[in-house]
Design a protein around this motif. Structure first.
Motif, PDB file in Angstrom:
ATOM      1  N   LYS A 205      11.606  43.118  50.788  1.00 15.63           N
ATOM      2  CA  LYS A 205      12.727  44.059  50.770  1.00 15.63           C
ATOM      3  C   LYS A 205      13.060  44.458  49.335  1.00 15.63           C
ATOM      4  O   LYS A 205      13.297  45.638  49.051  1.00 15.63           O
ATOM      5  CB  LYS A 205      13.942  43.435  51.451  1.00 15.63           C
TER       6      LYS A 205
ATOM      7  N   GLU B 166      21.234  40.430  55.145  1.00 15.24           N
ATOM      8  CA  GLU B 166      22.377  39.792  55.796  1.00 15.24           C
ATOM      9  C   GLU B 166      23.138  40.777  56.673  1.00 15.24           C
ATOM     10  O   GLU B 166      23.579  40.431  57.763  1.00 15.24           O
ATOM     11  CB  GLU B 166      23.317  39.186  54.758  1.00 15.24           C
ATOM     12  N   GLN B 167      23.303  41.992  56.194  1.00 18.82           N
ATOM     13  CA  GLN B 167      24.040  43.019  56.941  1.00 18.82           C
ATOM     14  C   GLN B 167      23.351  43.370  58.246  1.00 18.82           C
ATOM     15  O   GLN B 167      23.998  43.686  59.225  1.00 18.82           O
ATOM     16  CB  GLN B 167      24.223  44.283  56.110  1.00 18.82           C
ATOM     17  N   ARG B 168      22.043  43.309  58.250  1.00 15.47           N
ATOM     18  CA  ARG B 168      21.322  43.648  59.476  1.00 15.47           C
ATOM     19  C   ARG B 168      21.231  42.455  60.418  1.00 15.47           C
ATOM     20  O   ARG B 168      20.701  42.553  61.515  1.00 15.47           O
ATOM     21  CB  ARG B 168      19.940  44.209  59.182  1.00 15.47           C
ATOM     22  N   GLY B 169      21.700  41.300  59.912  1.00 20.71           N
ATOM     23  CA  GLY B 169      21.698  40.113  60.744  1.00 20.71           C
ATOM     24  C   GLY B 169      20.398  39.331  60.669  1.00 20.71           C
ATOM     25  O   GLY B 169      20.114  38.498  61.505  1.00 20.71           O
TER      26      GLY B 169
ATOM     27  N   CYS C 106      19.056  40.683  49.549  1.00 26.42           N
ATOM     28  CA  CYS C 106      19.733  39.659  50.354  1.00 26.42           C
ATOM     29  C   CYS C 106      20.906  40.264  51.114  1.00 26.42           C
ATOM     30  O   CYS C 106      21.084  40.001  52.312  1.00 26.42           O
ATOM     31  CB  CYS C 106      20.217  38.519  49.466  1.00 26.42           C
ATOM     32  N   LYS C 107      21.671  41.066  50.436  1.00 22.99           N
ATOM     33  CA  LYS C 107      22.840  41.689  51.069  1.00 22.99           C
ATOM     34  C   LYS C 107      22.424  42.572  52.231  1.00 22.99           C
ATOM     35  O   LYS C 107      23.009  42.510  53.320  1.00 22.99           O
ATOM     36  CB  LYS C 107      23.621  42.496  50.034  1.00 22.99           C
ATOM     37  N   ARG C 108      21.401  43.395  52.030  1.00 27.80           N
ATOM     38  CA  ARG C 108      20.937  44.276  53.113  1.00 27.80           C
ATOM     39  C   ARG C 108      20.403  43.489  54.287  1.00 27.80           C
ATOM     40  O   ARG C 108      20.645  43.832  55.447  1.00 27.80           O
ATOM     41  CB  ARG C 108      19.884  45.240  52.599  1.00 27.80           C
TER      42      ARG C 108
END
Length: 64
Positions: A13, A60-63, A56-58
């Protein structure tokens, strides 16, 4: 094993995000085609780690 897979997903990613950022930035405007792609890939290889927090943030946001 899960951590290794997770790390690989983060790296993939982060690399994709760096590639997209460079592509949108207009780096190497005098070049086109293969030469430009090669320089972009060189820069992705050198700098992808800078995108780890965003990756990491992206993810996490997508689960995932």
């Amino acid at each position: 094993m899960v951590t290794a897979l997770h790390d690989k997903e983060i790296e993939a990613k982060a690399r994709a995000m760096m590639r997209e950022t460079i592509g949108r930035s207009g780096w190497y405007p005098a070049l086109s085609g293969k030469a430009r792609r090669e320089l972009i890939e060189r820069d992705v290889e050198r700098h992808w780690h800078l995108m780890i927090p965003g990756a990491c943030k992206r993810l996490e946001q997508r689960g995932g």
